[in-house]
Scaffold this motif. Structure first.
Motif, PDB file in Angstrom:
ATOM      1  N   GLY A 618       0.815  -1.216   0.000  1.00 14.32           N
ATOM      2  CA  GLY A 618       0.000   0.000   0.000  1.00 14.32           C
ATOM      3  C   GLY A 618       0.846   1.262   0.000  1.00 14.32           C
ATOM      4  O   GLY A 618       0.736   2.107  -0.890  1.00 14.32           O
ATOM      5  N   ILE A 619       1.714   1.364   0.993  1.00 15.34           N
ATOM      6  CA  ILE A 619       2.409   2.635   1.190  1.00 15.34           C
ATOM      7  C   ILE A 619       3.577   2.815   0.199  1.00 15.34           C
ATOM      8  O   ILE A 619       3.729   3.874  -0.403  1.00 15.34           O
ATOM      9  CB  ILE A 619       2.876   2.746   2.659  1.00 15.34           C
ATOM     10  CG1 ILE A 619       1.629   2.725   3.560  1.00 15.34           C
ATOM     11  CG2 ILE A 619       3.677   4.022   2.885  1.00 15.34           C
ATOM     12  CD1 ILE A 619       1.894   2.543   5.025  1.00 15.34           C
ATOM     13  N   TYR A 620       4.328   1.747   0.041  1.00 16.15           N
ATOM     14  CA  TYR A 620       5.466   1.852  -0.891  1.00 16.15           C
ATOM     15  C   TYR A 620       5.012   2.215  -2.311  1.00 16.15           C
ATOM     16  O   TYR A 620       5.525   3.171  -2.909  1.00 16.15           O
ATOM     17  CB  TYR A 620       6.267   0.544  -0.870  1.00 16.15           C
ATOM     18  CG  TYR A 620       7.428   0.515  -1.829  1.00 16.15           C
ATOM     19  CD1 TYR A 620       8.573   1.260  -1.571  1.00 16.15           C
ATOM     20  CD2 TYR A 620       7.372  -0.235  -3.001  1.00 16.15           C
ATOM     21  CE1 TYR A 620       9.640   1.252  -2.463  1.00 16.15           C
ATOM     22  CE2 TYR A 620       8.425  -0.250  -3.892  1.00 16.15           C
ATOM     23  CZ  TYR A 620       9.559   0.494  -3.616  1.00 16.15           C
ATOM     24  OH  TYR A 620      10.596   0.492  -4.507  1.00 16.15           O
ATOM     25  N   PRO A 621       4.030   1.494  -2.877  1.00 16.65           N
ATOM     26  CA  PRO A 621       3.579   1.856  -4.237  1.00 16.65           C
ATOM     27  C   PRO A 621       3.100   3.311  -4.318  1.00 16.65           C
ATOM     28  O   PRO A 621       3.399   4.008  -5.293  1.00 16.65           O
ATOM     29  CB  PRO A 621       2.426   0.896  -4.512  1.00 16.65           C
ATOM     30  CG  PRO A 621       2.655  -0.259  -3.605  1.00 16.65           C
ATOM     31  CD  PRO A 621       3.321   0.301  -2.385  1.00 16.65           C
ATOM     32  N   ALA A 622       2.376   3.763  -3.302  1.00 14.54           N
ATOM     33  CA  ALA A 622       1.888   5.147  -3.335  1.00 14.54           C
ATOM     34  C   ALA A 622       3.066   6.117  -3.302  1.00 14.54           C
ATOM     35  O   ALA A 622       3.094   7.111  -4.045  1.00 14.54           O
ATOM     36  CB  ALA A 622       0.969   5.406  -2.137  1.00 14.54           C
ATOM     37  N   ALA A 623       4.052   5.796  -2.473  1.00 13.61           N
ATOM     38  CA  ALA A 623       5.190   6.703  -2.331  1.00 13.61           C
ATOM     39  C   ALA A 623       6.006   6.780  -3.619  1.00 13.61           C
ATOM     40  O   ALA A 623       6.389   7.872  -4.059  1.00 13.61           O
ATOM     41  CB  ALA A 623       6.065   6.254  -1.161  1.00 13.61           C
ATOM     42  N   ILE A 624       6.262   5.626  -4.242  1.00 18.40           N
ATOM     43  CA  ILE A 624       7.104   5.729  -5.451  1.00 18.40           C
ATOM     44  C   ILE A 624       6.324   6.310  -6.637  1.00 18.40           C
ATOM     45  O   ILE A 624       6.878   6.971  -7.493  1.00 18.40           O
ATOM     46  CB  ILE A 624       7.789   4.402  -5.843  1.00 18.40           C
ATOM     47  CG1 ILE A 624       6.779   3.278  -5.981  1.00 18.40           C
ATOM     48  CG2 ILE A 624       8.880   4.020  -4.853  1.00 18.40           C
ATOM     49  CD1 ILE A 624       7.380   2.079  -6.688  1.00 18.40           C
ATOM     50  N   LYS A 625       5.018   6.099  -6.627  1.00 14.33           N
ATOM     51  CA  LYS A 625       4.207   6.741  -7.673  1.00 14.33           C
ATOM     52  C   LYS A 625       4.349   8.265  -7.519  1.00 14.33           C
ATOM     53  O   LYS A 625       4.541   8.993  -8.505  1.00 14.33           O
ATOM     54  CB  LYS A 625       2.740   6.307  -7.511  1.00 14.33           C
ATOM     55  CG  LYS A 625       1.732   7.034  -8.377  1.00 14.33           C
ATOM     56  CD  LYS A 625       1.657   6.369  -9.750  1.00 14.33           C
ATOM     57  CE  LYS A 625       0.597   6.943 -10.669  1.00 14.33           C
ATOM     58  NZ  LYS A 625       0.760   8.305 -11.082  1.00 14.33           N
ATOM     59  N   TYR A 626       4.275   8.711  -6.301  1.00 10.93           N
ATOM     60  CA  TYR A 626       4.383  10.147  -6.074  1.00 10.93           C
ATOM     61  C   TYR A 626       5.777  10.649  -6.452  1.00 10.93           C
ATOM     62  O   TYR A 626       5.927  11.687  -7.104  1.00 10.93           O
ATOM     63  CB  TYR A 626       4.083  10.481  -4.612  1.00 10.93           C
ATOM     64  CG  TYR A 626       4.130  11.964  -4.346  1.00 10.93           C
ATOM     65  CD1 TYR A 626       3.252  12.825  -5.007  1.00 10.93           C
ATOM     66  CD2 TYR A 626       5.060  12.506  -3.459  1.00 10.93           C
ATOM     67  CE1 TYR A 626       3.302  14.182  -4.785  1.00 10.93           C
ATOM     68  CE2 TYR A 626       5.114  13.872  -3.228  1.00 10.93           C
ATOM     69  CZ  TYR A 626       4.236  14.710  -3.895  1.00 10.93           C
ATOM     70  OH  TYR A 626       4.284  16.066  -3.685  1.00 10.93           O
ATOM     71  N   LEU A 627       6.796   9.854  -6.079  1.00 13.25           N
ATOM     72  CA  LEU A 627       8.170  10.240  -6.429  1.00 13.25           C
ATOM     73  C   LEU A 627       8.317  10.359  -7.937  1.00 13.25           C
ATOM     74  O   LEU A 627       8.906  11.308  -8.462  1.00 13.25           O
ATOM     75  CB  LEU A 627       9.163   9.189  -5.916  1.00 13.25           C
ATOM     76  CG  LEU A 627       9.597   9.303  -4.459  1.00 13.25           C
ATOM     77  CD1 LEU A 627      10.555   8.178  -4.116  1.00 13.25           C
ATOM     78  CD2 LEU A 627      10.270  10.659  -4.227  1.00 13.25           C
ATOM     79  N   SER A 628       7.758   9.371  -8.625  1.00 11.86           N
ATOM     80  CA  SER A 628       7.890   9.365 -10.076  1.00 11.86           C
ATOM     81  C   SER A 628       7.137  10.558 -10.669  1.00 11.86           C
ATOM     82  O   SER A 628       7.682  11.296 -11.497  1.00 11.86           O
ATOM     83  CB  SER A 628       7.414   8.015 -10.599  1.00 11.86           C
ATOM     84  OG  SER A 628       6.722   8.142 -11.784  1.00 11.86           O
ATOM     85  N   ASP A 629       5.900  10.798 -10.222  1.00  7.64           N
ATOM     86  CA  ASP A 629       5.143  11.970 -10.703  1.00  7.64           C
ATOM     87  C   ASP A 629       5.928  13.253 -10.450  1.00  7.64           C
ATOM     88  O   ASP A 629       6.037  14.123 -11.318  1.00  7.64           O
ATOM     89  CB  ASP A 629       3.805  12.104  -9.962  1.00  7.64           C
ATOM     90  CG  ASP A 629       2.833  10.999 -10.332  1.00  7.64           C
ATOM     91  OD1 ASP A 629       3.187  10.183 -11.215  1.00  7.64           O
ATOM     92  OD2 ASP A 629       1.741  10.944  -9.724  1.00  7.64           O
ATOM     93  N   LEU A 630       6.471  13.324  -9.247  1.00  9.03           N
ATOM     94  CA  LEU A 630       7.156  14.544  -8.839  1.00  9.03           C
ATOM     95  C   LEU A 630       8.390  14.782  -9.698  1.00  9.03           C
ATOM     96  O   LEU A 630       8.635  15.899 -10.181  1.00  9.03           O
ATOM     97  CB  LEU A 630       7.548  14.422  -7.355  1.00  9.03           C
ATOM     98  CG  LEU A 630       8.025  15.670  -6.651  1.00  9.03           C
ATOM     99  CD1 LEU A 630       6.964  16.760  -6.706  1.00  9.03           C
ATOM    100  CD2 LEU A 630       8.354  15.360  -5.178  1.00  9.03           C
ATOM    101  N   SER A 631       9.151  13.709  -9.921  1.00  5.93           N
ATOM    102  CA  SER A 631      10.385  13.931 -10.676  1.00  5.93           C
ATOM    103  C   SER A 631      10.086  14.280 -12.134  1.00  5.93           C
ATOM    104  O   SER A 631      10.733  15.128 -12.728  1.00  5.93           O
ATOM    105  CB  SER A 631      11.330  12.744 -10.557  1.00  5.93           C
ATOM    106  OG  SER A 631      10.781  11.649 -11.218  1.00  5.93           O
ATOM    107  N   VAL A 632       9.036  13.645 -12.699  1.00  8.84           N
ATOM    108  CA  VAL A 632       8.651  13.989 -14.081  1.00  8.84           C
ATOM    109  C   VAL A 632       8.242  15.468 -14.133  1.00  8.84           C
ATOM    110  O   VAL A 632       8.682  16.231 -15.002  1.00  8.84           O
ATOM    111  CB  VAL A 632       7.486  13.087 -14.567  1.00  8.84           C
ATOM    112  CG1 VAL A 632       6.893  13.605 -15.877  1.00  8.84           C
ATOM    113  CG2 VAL A 632       7.954  11.653 -14.716  1.00  8.84           C
ATOM    114  N   THR A 633       7.406  15.869 -13.170  1.00 10.02           N
ATOM    115  CA  THR A 633       6.933  17.255 -13.160  1.00 10.02           C
ATOM    116  C   THR A 633       8.095  18.231 -12.983  1.00 10.02           C
ATOM    117  O   THR A 633       8.182  19.243 -13.696  1.00 10.02           O
ATOM    118  CB  THR A 633       5.923  17.463 -12.014  1.00 10.02           C
ATOM    119  OG1 THR A 633       4.960  16.435 -12.092  1.00 10.02           O
ATOM    120  CG2 THR A 633       5.223  18.802 -12.114  1.00 10.02           C
TER     121      THR A 633
END
Ligand code: ADP
Ligand code: MG
Length: 724
Positions: A618-633
């Motif tokens: 739950g938490i890990y997937p959400a965190a890396i999704k956010y990391l990935s979104d953030l770095s792309v942005t």
């Protein structure tokens, strides 16, 4: 509202939920005990002689005449059929804090294929559920699986109605083929009997000749949380462990103290009324309801009853609370600490002893100094709590209660006794060897003509004490909310029986050497307070000074965790106590230690597994999704000339990395089983597994405060505690 789609959906579901229809309460006179086979109903339906005999067993603890069972069974069956029951169940209380029941139909097929309803005395009196899957702590192996239930006449039979139909429920004890207790009721009945015997000894030395059976009483205040089902179904931790293993604190918690005794939310009040309606039908005298300290937390307290009946009723009350919540789209959490950072739930066990002829034996009256009977009983309690404090601690030791005890919201794990200023003073006088008088309770004059002048209680309350005198009873405040009250009551009644026997011995020996009764009483009381006064404490039980003083100066035990406390059950002095009073044999006691230790270990293992899986899936997937979104942005912004710092990227990456490292450590040790004893295994759970779980949570909760709300997979504290 942001939040991931399932959380948004949950909130929508709650907002759009049609309100439960408000039932117009029926008058108490028609509701009260309508589903109970009461003494009154027995009187109406049984032949006079049979009723008289049964009443003697119920009220005067006289031996049950089994020959009347057939007649009683017939009357009980007719009554149950008239209430629509097709099944009956022997209800018993295995060593799990739960209630167990095996249902059998009244149906009996005749040789011509027709059916009749049948219920004989034999099946009323005795049942044989296989029950080999109940914990027995080594008393039985599976190939010796016989277990028997036996009718407890002293607790009334009742009808349990659910949406699926009605069942006649018969309270029973549960024992093995070799006669050992496998349940919580058997030792309670035995402890009551020991208490009765010991109390009568003291009363007769005091000169009473007419002494009715002495019984203990119990009124248990139950705290609980209500959370909407829509949220709970998205929280694996609440579903499987009954508490949140993750969750950052909401901006608002209980700091305003605005929930305690506040107006009860409408949805909750409708729920409470539904609960009370059922309790009244079951003859359970619900009396008090209010909001508790934490948001989403409530309390219900019934009027007190005799300990055995109160215990059965307490189990039923927990069942009714949980089942009714489901119907209202809520989940009732009885766990001791469902949410971090706000208060957990307890169960205050109010307890006294008394009988029909001498009344409440812990009632001091207005001049306790001249009430030697009260002083002797109170002194016996003081001796008991001092001598057997560690046993009381062990009786409330569970993995879940560890979160409360010592967390500055519940009494500490150190067992001390609070008497209040008036009694403190009387015992101080006793210690000086001369009793002169009682401090006056005084009146409260508020100086406003329109307000009444009222009399004050003789002592204040002390909510930091685990065992407090509250006017005419003691209140054991450290009991866990999800626990059966049977264990604590067994411990209290047994320690009191032992102390009363000691008092009787002490009085008798002094009288034998020629002392008059008053002198014998004063000397005995002085011995009690001089030897056991160290357990009396009226100050702040939460303070660090007390914790130091209790252990270093007063020699009291501070058994912080259940891992520290449960081994007390193996101590020779505890074994001797239970054995000599006939409450638990050494084998029965040893099996209890095994079972409670195992439950402690299993509870922590389940939680640890949940921590690993929720963090990973739950938490890990959400965190890396956010990391990935953030770095792309961030890089797309950069290519457009907007250069934001990547500080947050670095911070979140560090949190995720640390969390997953800790998860790996935790995951690799959960299934370690190479321990030489349950004690060692319990300590490993307490000292190694739990701290690692907390560490994972720390990182996860920090992440919850960093990543986009729309990605967070689990309902938040804010949602669970404030949306209803
Ligand atoms: P509080 O929250 O002020 O402690 P409550 O009214 O919520 O008090 O609960 C007190 C409980 O103590 C009730 O269940 C009450 O019936 C019970 N009680 C009162 N007298 C006795 C007694 N003699 N023995 C056992 N319980 C008692
Ligand atoms: Mg109370």
């Amino acid at each position: 509202m942001t939040g991931n789609s399932s959380r948004v959906q949950a909130v929508q579901n709650i907002i759009n939920r049609p309100p439960m229809p408000v039932k117009q309460p029926e008058p108490l006179s028609s509701l009260w005990a309508s589903d109970v086979f009461t003494l009154g109903k027995m009187k109406e339906s049984l032949p006079k002689e049979v009723f008289k005999s049964l009443k003697k067993t119920i009220e005067a603890s006289e031996e049950l005449d089994v020959s009347i069972a057939d007649v009683v069974a017939l009357a009980m069956k007719d009554w149950a059929l008239s209430k629509g029951a097709l099944y009956y169940a022997h209800v018993f209380y295995p060593l799990t804090n739960a209630t167990a029941e095996k249902h059998d139909g009244f149906i009996s097929v005749q040789s011509d294929g027709s059916v009749i309803s049948e219920f004989s005395g034999k099946v009323l009196v005795q049942g044989e559920p296989d029950g080999s899957s109940f914990p027995n702590g080594g008393i039985r192996s599976t190939f010796e699986a016989r277990g028997y239930t036996a009718w407890d006449v002293t607790s009334p039979a009742f009808i349990m109605t659910t949406d699926n139909g009605a069942t006649l429920c018969i309270p029973t004890v549960f024992v093995s083929w070799t006669g050992e207790a496998l349940d919580k009721k058997t030792p309670l009945l035995r402890a009551n009997a020991a208490l009765n015997k010991a109390a009568k000894r003291v009363l007769s030395i005091l000169g009473h000749t007419d002494i009715a059976p002495v019984n203990s009483s119990c009124g248990a205040e139950q705290e609980y949380f209500l959370v909407d089902t829509n949220f709970v179904s998205q929280r694996p931790d609440l579903l499987l462990a009954g508490r949140t293993l993750f969750g950052a604190a909401a901006a608002k918690g209980q700091q305003f103290d605005d929930h305690y005794f506040g107006a009860i939310p409408e949805r909750v009040q409708v729920y409470m009324q539904d609960v009370e309606d059922q309790l009244y039908r079951l003859g359970i005298p619900a009396k008090t309801r209010h909001n508790e300290v934490a948001p989403g937390q409530f309390e219900i307290a019934p009027f007190f009853e005799s300990a055995n009946v109160a215990t059965d009723h307490q189990q039923l009350l927990m069942t009714v609370l949980k089942n009714t919540a489901k119907r209202h789209g809520l989940v009732c959490l009885l766990h001791e600490k469902p949410f971090k950072g706000i208060n957990g739930s307890g169960k205050h066990v109010n307890w006294s002893v008394g009988n029909a002829t001498q009344g409440n034996l812990l009632d001091p009256g207005s001049t306790p100094h001249s009430n030697s009977q009260f002083l002797l009983f109170c002194g016996a309690v003081i001796r008991g709590v001092h001598k057997y404090g560690p046993l009381l601690r062990a009786a409330i030791a569970t993995a879940s209660n560890d979160h409360r005890l010592g967390a500055n919201e519940a009494p500490p794990a150190i067992m001390s006794i609070y008497l209040g200023s008036q009694l403190d003073n009387v015992f101080e006088q006793i210690s000086q060897g001369k009793i002169t008088g009682s401090l006056n309770a005084g009146v409260m004059d508020l100086g406003i003509n329109t307000l009444p002048i009222f009399s004050k209680d003789a002592g204040d309350r002390n909510r930091t004490s685990p065992f407090a005198f509250t006017g005419n009873r003691f209140e054991f405040r450290a009991v866990g909310s999800g626990q059966s009250v049977a264990g604590p009551l067994v411990a209290m009644n047994t320690m009191l029986a032992d102390s009363l026997n000691w008092v009787a011995d002490a009085l008798e020996s002094k009288l034998k050497t020629g002392a008059d009764l008053d002198t014998a009483i004063l000397k005995t009381l002085k011995e009690v307070i001089d030897t056991h006064g160290a357990v009396v404490f009226g100050g702040n039980g939460y303070s660090a000074e007390w914790h130091k003083m209790a252990v270093e100066e007063r020699g009291l035990a501070n058994l912080r965790t259940a891992a520290d406390a449960l081994p007390v059950l193996k101590e020779p002095y505890v074994e001797e106590l239970f054995n000599k009073l006939g409450v638990l044999s050494p084998v029965e006691l040893a099996s209890r230690f095994e079972i409670y230790a195992e439950q402690y270990i299993l509870a922590i293992e389940v939680e640890a597994k949940l921590v690993v899986s929720m963090a990973k899936t739950g938490i890990y997937p959400a965190a890396i999704k956010y990391l990935s979104d953030l770095s792309v942005t961030l890089s797309s912004l950069k290519s457009n000339g907007i250069d934001l710092s990547n500080e947050r990227l670095v911070h979140i990456t560090a949190l995720v990395t640390s969390m997953m490292e800790t998860v790996s450590k935790l995951s690799s040790i959960i299934s370690r089983h190479d321990f030489s004893s349950p004690e060692e295994h319990m300590q490993f759970c307490a000292k190694t597994i739990r701290p690692l779980m907390d560490e994972v949570r720390c990182f996860a909760d920090a992440l919850e405060g960093e990543i986009a709300d729309e990605l967070w997979p689990f309902p938040t504290y804010q949602e669970m505690l404030f949306i209803k």
